[in-house]
Every structure is written in C-alpha cells, then in structure tokens.
Motif scaffolding. Structure first.
Motif, PDB file in Angstrom:
ATOM      1  N   LEU A 180       0.830  -1.209   0.000  1.00 28.84           N
ATOM      2  CA  LEU A 180       0.000   0.000   0.000  1.00 28.84           C
ATOM      3  C   LEU A 180       0.867   1.264   0.000  1.00 28.84           C
ATOM      4  CD1 LEU A 180      -2.850  -0.984   2.487  1.00 28.84           C
ATOM      5  CD2 LEU A 180      -3.042  -0.649   0.015  1.00 28.84           C
ATOM      6  N   ARG A 181       1.965   1.226   0.743  1.00 25.95           N
ATOM      7  CA  ARG A 181       2.875   2.377   0.727  1.00 25.95           C
ATOM      8  C   ARG A 181       3.466   2.558  -0.666  1.00 25.95           C
ATOM      9  NH1 ARG A 181       4.273   0.150   5.841  1.00 25.95           N
ATOM     10  NH2 ARG A 181       6.132  -0.886   4.994  1.00 25.95           N
ATOM     11  N   TYR A 182       3.850   1.445  -1.281  1.00 25.83           N
ATOM     12  CA  TYR A 182       4.375   1.514  -2.648  1.00 25.83           C
ATOM     13  C   TYR A 182       3.326   2.068  -3.602  1.00 25.83           C
ATOM     14  CZ  TYR A 182       5.445  -0.113  -7.340  1.00 25.83           C
ATOM     15  OH  TYR A 182       5.625  -0.175  -8.701  1.00 25.83           O
ATOM     16  N   ALA A 183       2.081   1.647  -3.441  1.00 24.93           N
ATOM     17  CA  ALA A 183       1.006   2.125  -4.315  1.00 24.93           C
ATOM     18  C   ALA A 183       0.816   3.636  -4.171  1.00 24.93           C
ATOM     19  CB  ALA A 183      -0.293   1.388  -3.998  1.00 24.93           C
ATOM     20  N   CYS A 184       0.903   4.139  -2.944  1.00 26.76           N
ATOM     21  CA  CYS A 184       0.760   5.581  -2.722  1.00 26.76           C
ATOM     22  C   CYS A 184       1.903   6.344  -3.375  1.00 26.76           C
ATOM     23  CB  CYS A 184       0.722   5.876  -1.221  1.00 26.76           C
ATOM     24  SG  CYS A 184      -0.765   5.274  -0.374  1.00 26.76           S
ATOM     25  N   ILE A 185       3.120   5.868  -3.183  1.00 23.22           N
ATOM     26  CA  ILE A 185       4.284   6.529  -3.769  1.00 23.22           C
ATOM     27  C   ILE A 185       4.215   6.482  -5.293  1.00 23.22           C
ATOM     28  CG2 ILE A 185       6.781   6.336  -4.083  1.00 23.22           C
ATOM     29  CD1 ILE A 185       6.101   7.630  -1.475  1.00 23.22           C
ATOM     30  N   SER A 216       7.711  15.947  -0.127  1.00 23.92           N
ATOM     31  CA  SER A 216       6.312  16.037   0.299  1.00 23.92           C
ATOM     32  C   SER A 216       5.641  14.676   0.254  1.00 23.92           C
ATOM     33  CB  SER A 216       5.559  17.025  -0.600  1.00 23.92           C
ATOM     34  OG  SER A 216       6.096  18.324  -0.486  1.00 23.92           O
ATOM     35  N   ALA A 217       5.911  13.916  -0.808  1.00 17.65           N
ATOM     36  CA  ALA A 217       5.328  12.582  -0.935  1.00 17.65           C
ATOM     37  C   ALA A 217       5.894  11.627   0.103  1.00 17.65           C
ATOM     38  CB  ALA A 217       5.572  12.044  -2.342  1.00 17.65           C
ATOM     39  N   ILE A 236      15.103  10.943  -6.056  1.00 19.35           N
ATOM     40  CA  ILE A 236      14.931  11.111  -4.607  1.00 19.35           C
ATOM     41  C   ILE A 236      13.751  10.296  -4.111  1.00 19.35           C
ATOM     42  CG2 ILE A 236      14.333  12.762  -2.789  1.00 19.35           C
ATOM     43  CD1 ILE A 236      15.957  14.843  -4.247  1.00 19.35           C
ATOM     44  N   LEU A 237      12.631  10.372  -4.804  1.00 18.07           N
ATOM     45  CA  LEU A 237      11.436   9.648  -4.374  1.00 18.07           C
ATOM     46  C   LEU A 237      11.695   8.147  -4.309  1.00 18.07           C
ATOM     47  CD1 LEU A 237       8.338   9.954  -3.757  1.00 18.07           C
ATOM     48  CD2 LEU A 237       7.975   9.408  -6.172  1.00 18.07           C
ATOM     49  N   PHE A 274      15.558  22.327  -6.856  1.00 14.53           N
ATOM     50  CA  PHE A 274      14.948  22.508  -5.535  1.00 14.53           C
ATOM     51  C   PHE A 274      13.479  22.090  -5.542  1.00 14.53           C
ATOM     52  CE2 PHE A 274      12.421  25.255  -2.719  1.00 14.53           C
ATOM     53  CZ  PHE A 274      12.909  24.833  -1.493  1.00 14.53           C
ATOM     54  N   THR A 275      12.734  22.471  -6.569  1.00 17.28           N
ATOM     55  CA  THR A 275      11.322  22.091  -6.606  1.00 17.28           C
ATOM     56  C   THR A 275      11.157  20.583  -6.803  1.00 17.28           C
ATOM     57  OG1 THR A 275      11.279  22.709  -8.962  1.00 17.28           O
ATOM     58  CG2 THR A 275      10.445  24.319  -7.373  1.00 17.28           C
ATOM     59  N   GLY A 276      12.065  19.958  -7.549  1.00 13.25           N
ATOM     60  CA  GLY A 276      12.025  18.501  -7.656  1.00 13.25           C
ATOM     61  C   GLY A 276      12.228  17.848  -6.304  1.00 13.25           C
ATOM     62  N   LEU A 277      13.177  18.376  -5.527  1.00  7.89           N
ATOM     63  CA  LEU A 277      13.425  17.895  -4.170  1.00  7.89           C
ATOM     64  C   LEU A 277      12.205  18.105  -3.290  1.00  7.89           C
ATOM     65  CD1 LEU A 277      15.570  17.140  -1.821  1.00  7.89           C
ATOM     66  CD2 LEU A 277      15.788  19.615  -1.582  1.00  7.89           C
ATOM     67  N   LEU A 278      11.600  19.283  -3.368  1.00 14.32           N
ATOM     68  CA  LEU A 278      10.468  19.625  -2.509  1.00 14.32           C
ATOM     69  C   LEU A 278       9.264  18.723  -2.774  1.00 14.32           C
ATOM     70  CD1 LEU A 278       9.577  21.677  -0.348  1.00 14.32           C
ATOM     71  CD2 LEU A 278       8.687  23.098  -2.209  1.00 14.32           C
TER      72      LEU A 278
END
Length: 340
Positions: free
Chosen positions: A139-144, A316-317, A222-223, A308-312
């Motif tokens: 489920l965590r994988y599905a959310c990501i 967030s996710a 990063i994600l 920076f926005t890619g990192l942000l």
C-alpha cells in the motif's frame, strides 16, 4: 496568578527488575520526548540530509569546474552540446541515463518487491503469503507510485510537471520546417496537445520555452531511493534501535515508542536466511545508483530552482507516506510503518 504546568504523558517500557516482578506496561509522566511523532529520528534526519547536500555539491561543482563552465549548454533542451560535453555523464545519451534513469521506476519497483517478498521481517521468504506487513508495504508503494504517476505521467490529463510549466507561463514553440511532411504533422496536432503536453510538443518538433520546469530526474531519483531506504532501515537494523527511537501518537492520545504497536508475530523476530539477503543487496544497489545519478543531474542539468522544486515535491510525498502516519493513527492503520 500562577500558571499550571502541563506535561505530556509518554509510555515507555520499564526494564524488569532482577526478580522479574516489574510490569512492561508501567507508565510514567515525562516531559515531551526529544523527537515528536511528526519528526524523523536523528538517523532518518541524517539520511534525508544527504539529498539536499548532494544537490548543493553538484551545483557548486558545475559552477566551479572549468570544463563545465566552458561547455555549451542549451537551457531550452537542458543538455550540453555532445561535441564539448564536460563529462560522459553530461550527455543525455549516456547509458546510465538511458537504461537506468529513463526507466527508473521499473528498477525501483523490481528492488522494492524483491525485498518485500524475500526478507523475513515482512513474512515467509520466497513465498507469496500476504502478511499484514507485506500488505501495508504494498500500500505504501502504491501511494508513492500514484504520486510518481501524477507528477510525471498523468494527472487527469497532463502530468503535474507539464501543468506547472504552463501555469508559470511556459508554452510550446514550434521549430519551423516548410517541408510538406512537417506541415501535415503539425496540422494533425490539436491545439490542446500543443498547449498542454511536453510529449506532444516534442512529437511535432517543438520545444518547451518560458515556464518553470520541475526537475523530473531529481524528483524520481529522490522519491525512489528514499522509499527504498526507509523500507530497508528497520530490516538492516534487525528491527531494533530505529523502531524504539521513532515516536508515534496512539489513538488514546499518548506519545509512545513505535515498538508499542509492533506485531512480533508478523515476522519481526524471524531469523533471516542468507539467501533472502538478495532483496536487501539489490535495493542497496538501486538506491546507490540513484544517488550517483542524482549527483550527476545536480552537476550537469537543470537550474538551482528546478532542482529545488524537484526535491520539494519528492520530500512532500515521502513525508506523507512515511512520517505523517506516526502522528495520524487512522492513516497509520492503513499504510502502517516499516518494521511495525
């Protein structure tokens, strides 16, 4: 007038006395713990700090490196001229970019499920049994994965990256070609496709210009690697240390160690056979390669703000799936926590 001093009730395990008469359920009223439920532990903070540090180092390197400063960089195509690229990794055609980053979510998915179904901390190794820990990990994988799809692939139409580019003033500019084939191809494209999708713009020979382009590479690397690391840490630490260090808010309003909700019958105390280590090793390799390509992206591609926005967006996710459940018991009941 005197003010009443309030304390936060925290339940911690009390070591058994020599005669074994002390109960593990004893409670003490203590000041607030060092880390609140919605904050990472010291170890997790050090891990997370690697990402902005990597982006900073890569950006500083590109600024100071003579060969990089002398190379020809096209900000529209976001690439160096292959003829004078400062490094093999500065070419978009490098094998690591083509066969690893471009299909990065395939590697992340492979590493994730190989770990989940081979490590005994989540269930019987090499068996398709859906234990509670495995189900919540999926489920965590599905959310990501849903976030990855929404940001880079599709979000009720164009992905968030393309929508953000348009919202910040970007547009698709055509490269004029008077050939009959080019005119026919442009005529077949609808105005909506020209206006809203990067892929459609590229298909007709156009280029994105003007808007803010969130770095998809930084977001993906990063994600994906942070997801692997946060799943791996409890297993690599043999389910101890990190589990006790994390704090959670329980449904009765108390701040407790995450070990309070650990289901040891879910496989947490099982011995890990040597052959199941393959899942950890593959995940470490994928996470390590992701870090290296993140460094190369930071050094050779995108502006500071795009990185920076890619990192942000990635952070967030990750925070929503891996840290927010500690402070929200209903959300934790759905996605769980690694090692709990």
């Amino acid at each position: 007038m005197t003010s009443r001093r309030h304390t936060t009730k925290v339940e911690i395990p009390i070591p058994s006395s020599a005669n074994g008469s002390a109960s593990a359920s004893n409670k003490l009223d203590l000041p607030p713990p060092n880390n609140w439920p919605f904050l990472p532990t010291v170890l997790e903070s050090l891990l997370i700090a690697i990402y902005p540090t990597t982006l900073l180092l890569g950006s500083v390197f590109s600024t100071l490196h003579p060969a990089t400063r002398a190379a020809t960089y096209n900000p529209i195509s976001q690439a160096y001229d292959p003829a004078d690229a400062p490094s093999y990794f500065a070419k978009k055609s490098n094998l690591f970019n083509v066969y690893f980053v471009k299909i990065g979510w395939v590697w992340i998915t492979l590493a994730f499920f190989l770990f989940v179904f081979t490590h005994s901390s989540l269930g019987p190794p090499l068996r398709p049994a859906l234990t509670k820990r495995r189900l919540q990990a999926v489920l965590r994988y599905a959310c990501i994965t849903a976030v990855w799809i929404a940001v880079t692939q599709w979000f009720f139409g164009p992905p968030i990256i393309d929508r953000g580019f348009r919202w910040t003033g970007g547009k698709c500019e055509l490269i004029y070609d008077d050939s009959f084939a080019a005119r026919a191809e442009k005529a077949d494209m609808s105005d909506a496709e020209k206006a809203f999708t990067h892929a459609a713009c590229k298909t007709i020979g156009g280029q994105w210009k003007g808007g803010h382009d969130i770095s998809g590479h930084v977001f993906l690397l990063i994600l994906g690697s942070a997801t692997l690391w946060l799943e791996l840490l409890p297993a690599m630490l043999k389910m101890e240390g990190l589990r006790e260090a994390r704090r959670i808010l329980t449904s009765d309003g108390l701040v407790r160690s995450a070990a309070f909700e650990t289901d040891d019958n879910a496989g947490g105390n099982m011995k890990v056979p040597e052959e199941t280590h393959i899942g950890v090793k593959v995940a470490l390799v994928v996470a390590g390669m992701s870090w290296w390509m993140l460094l190369m992206t930071a050094a050779y591609f995108h502006t500071w703000f795009e990185k920076f926005t890619g990192l942000l967006v990635a952070f967030s996710a990750v925070y929503t799936v891996y840290f927010l459940p500690r402070a929200l018991p209903p959300w934790r009941q759905v996605v769980g926590m690694p090692g709990v």
